[in-house]
Write an enzyme that holds these catalytic residues in place. Sequence first.
Site, PDB file in Angstrom:
ATOM      1  N   SER A 135       7.520  -5.734  -7.442  1.00 17.94           N
ATOM      2  CA  SER A 135       8.719  -5.084  -6.917  1.00 17.94           C
ATOM      3  C   SER A 135       9.674  -4.854  -8.079  1.00 17.94           C
ATOM      4  CB  SER A 135       9.377  -5.980  -5.869  1.00 17.94           C
ATOM      5  OG  SER A 135      10.554  -5.398  -5.375  1.00 17.94           O
ATOM      6  N   LYS A 161       6.102  -1.250  -6.358  1.00 19.74           N
ATOM      7  CA  LYS A 161       7.162  -1.049  -5.353  1.00 19.74           C
ATOM      8  C   LYS A 161       8.443  -0.731  -6.077  1.00 19.74           C
ATOM      9  CE  LYS A 161       9.538  -4.250  -2.376  1.00 19.74           C
ATOM     10  NZ  LYS A 161       9.378  -5.203  -1.223  1.00 19.74           N
ATOM     11  N   LYS A 163      12.441   0.068  -5.747  1.00 25.16           N
ATOM     12  CA  LYS A 163      13.644   0.015  -4.919  1.00 25.16           C
ATOM     13  C   LYS A 163      14.390   1.338  -5.034  1.00 25.16           C
ATOM     14  CE  LYS A 163      13.444  -4.329  -3.561  1.00 25.16           C
ATOM     15  NZ  LYS A 163      13.423  -4.775  -2.163  1.00 25.16           N
ATOM     16  N   ASP A 188      11.027   1.021  -1.423  1.00 25.92           N
ATOM     17  CA  ASP A 188      11.697   0.083  -0.513  1.00 25.92           C
ATOM     18  C   ASP A 188      13.189   0.412  -0.536  1.00 25.92           C
ATOM     19  OD1 ASP A 188      11.886  -3.579  -0.177  1.00 25.92           O
ATOM     20  OD2 ASP A 188      12.703  -1.941   1.025  1.00 25.92           O
ATOM     21  N   GLU A 213       9.282   1.494   2.751  1.00 20.74           N
ATOM     22  CA  GLU A 213       9.656   0.217   3.377  1.00 20.74           C
ATOM     23  C   GLU A 213      11.115   0.229   3.818  1.00 20.74           C
ATOM     24  OE1 GLU A 213       8.843  -3.109   0.830  1.00 20.74           O
ATOM     25  OE2 GLU A 213       9.791  -4.562   2.169  1.00 20.74           O
ATOM     26  N   ASP A 238      10.345  -4.413   7.261  1.00 21.07           N
ATOM     27  CA  ASP A 238      10.601  -5.708   6.609  1.00 21.07           C
ATOM     28  C   ASP A 238      11.713  -6.388   7.420  1.00 21.07           C
ATOM     29  OD1 ASP A 238      11.609  -6.610   3.153  1.00 21.07           O
ATOM     30  OD2 ASP A 238      11.584  -7.781   5.002  1.00 21.07           O
ATOM     31  N   LYS A 262       7.132 -11.689   5.753  1.00 23.75           N
ATOM     32  CA  LYS A 262       7.739 -12.721   4.893  1.00 23.75           C
ATOM     33  C   LYS A 262       7.829 -13.989   5.745  1.00 23.75           C
ATOM     34  CE  LYS A 262      10.607  -9.600   2.129  1.00 23.75           C
ATOM     35  NZ  LYS A 262      12.006  -9.141   1.881  1.00 23.75           N
ATOM     36  N   GLY A 290       8.086 -10.797  -0.792  1.00 27.57           N
ATOM     37  CA  GLY A 290       8.648 -11.894  -1.573  1.00 27.57           C
ATOM     38  C   GLY A 290      10.160 -11.927  -1.441  1.00 27.57           C
TER      39      GLY A 290
HETATM   40  O1  OSB Z   1      10.043 -11.536  -4.625  1.00 28.45           O
HETATM   41  C1  OSB Z   1       9.639 -10.403  -4.952  1.00 28.45           C
HETATM   42  O2  OSB Z   1       8.956 -10.190  -5.954  1.00 28.45           O
HETATM   43  C2  OSB Z   1      10.049  -9.202  -4.090  1.00 28.45           C
HETATM   44  C3  OSB Z   1      11.510  -9.096  -4.033  1.00 28.45           C
HETATM   45  C4  OSB Z   1      11.996  -8.075  -3.032  1.00 28.45           C
HETATM   46  O3  OSB Z   1      11.548  -6.941  -3.016  1.00 28.45           O
HETATM   47  C5  OSB Z   1      13.104  -8.512  -2.188  1.00 28.45           C
HETATM   48  C6  OSB Z   1      13.899  -9.519  -2.727  1.00 28.45           C
HETATM   49  C7  OSB Z   1      15.019  -9.963  -2.005  1.00 28.45           C
HETATM   50  C8  OSB Z   1      15.330  -9.402  -0.783  1.00 28.45           C
HETATM   51  C9  OSB Z   1      14.528  -8.397  -0.238  1.00 28.45           C
HETATM   52  C10 OSB Z   1      13.408  -7.971  -0.930  1.00 28.45           C
HETATM   53  C11 OSB Z   1      12.553  -6.931  -0.218  1.00 28.45           C
HETATM   54  O4  OSB Z   1      11.330  -6.941  -0.256  1.00 28.45           O
HETATM   55  O5  OSB Z   1      13.162  -6.129   0.484  1.00 28.45           O
HETATM   56 MG    MG Z   2      11.731  -5.140   1.535  1.00 29.02          MG
END
Ligand code: OSB
Ligand code: MG
Length: 369
Positions: A135, A161, A163, A188, A213, A238, A262, A290
């Site tokens: 991510s 992934k 953001k 995401d 996502e 999510d 999660k 994660g």
């Molecule tokens: O821990 C990771 O490597 C993924 C981190 C990540 O995308 C995330 C981290 C904190 C809050 C939301 C998200 C998410 O997946 O939306």
């Molecule tokens: Mg997410």
Amino acid sequence: MKITDLTLRTVDMTMKFPFETSVGITDTREILLIEVTDGEYVGYGECVADIDPYYSEETVETAIHIIKDFIIPRLKGASIQHPSDISSLLAPIRRHQMAKGGVDCALWDLYAKQQAKSLSEVLGGTKTEVPVGISIGIQKDVETLIEKINVYVNEGYQKIKIKIKPGFDYEILKQVREAFPAVSIMADANSAFTLQDLELFKKMDTLNLLMIEQPLAHDDIVDHSKLQAAIQTPVCLDESIHSFEDARKAIELGSCKTINIKIGRVGGLFEAKQIHDLCAENNIPVWCGGMFETGIGRAHNVAISSLHNFSIPGDTAPSARYWDKDIIEPEITMSEAGTVAVPTEQGIGVTVDQTHVDSITKRLETFSM
Ligand SMILES: O=C(O)CCC(=O)c1ccccc1C(=O)O
Ligand SMILES: [Mg+2]
């Protein structure tokens, strides 16, 4: 299950770099760890709540309160034969999934150790290794993002992934797709858009993304079903999915074609397994998200990812992704092929570096059970 003590511990950890999502920037974390023991074995869990209520309504403080004042009293009076009993035992406590999830995971780890089995085996896992995705937070520009993706692809990550947020969205993804025509890429949004952005999502629909996502509101499955009906790209939920029931309704409405499971968000391993099984019955692939966990949380994520329908690489990057020094030894590492081995040792299969954990412990309280 014999349980003699439960310990709540918070540790202060600084991430290698600030991580930006559409919700905000994370760089330091106070992480709540839960330790349960029967006098011989110790089970470890991790609560994924942040110290502030911007990503989730839960915080480290609310989780400590719920565990101390409601979960522990319920555990004290209960006869737990199997960790799958915990979910129903804690069901009268409304929501607070992250607090429940941390305790649930610790008890599953303790149970597996008492049975001399790996957590993966106790959960019904079938894989010996799991594919790993990464991510990537919002970057200052697309050049920086492309440079990072190039490194990660060469390191073997099997899913990229990205953001996104308004203004860092379609144009960025289009240039990334042009630079990496064959790489498995997803976006995401962390709920940063609305159905007013439908035309934007129709443009994204031309980029052959693996999924988008949580594009819409964190507590929605209705607008997501309208969006999914309008685009070919799979919508992944999510934040909208906090339970088996949420997943059932989302599937029934056609709100998504995959779910980011999660463990902490859904209240623990039993609920996560139930959602996994429901999705398998509906031919919906899942993957493990994660939450910037330490090696304890990551070890739980790897174990649940060994179930057969976790068929999409998860956000299960190794310890070195976020931490200069993790709290487990050996740290979680990734193969050049972009996989993480599923431990065969008892429980979560990692050892806590107690000296290091003690050195970064901020709060510590033990309760006899
Ligand atoms: O821990 C990771 O490597 C993924 C981190 C990540 O995308 C995330 C981290 C904190 C809050 C939301 C998200 C998410 O997946 O939306
Ligand atoms: Mg997410």
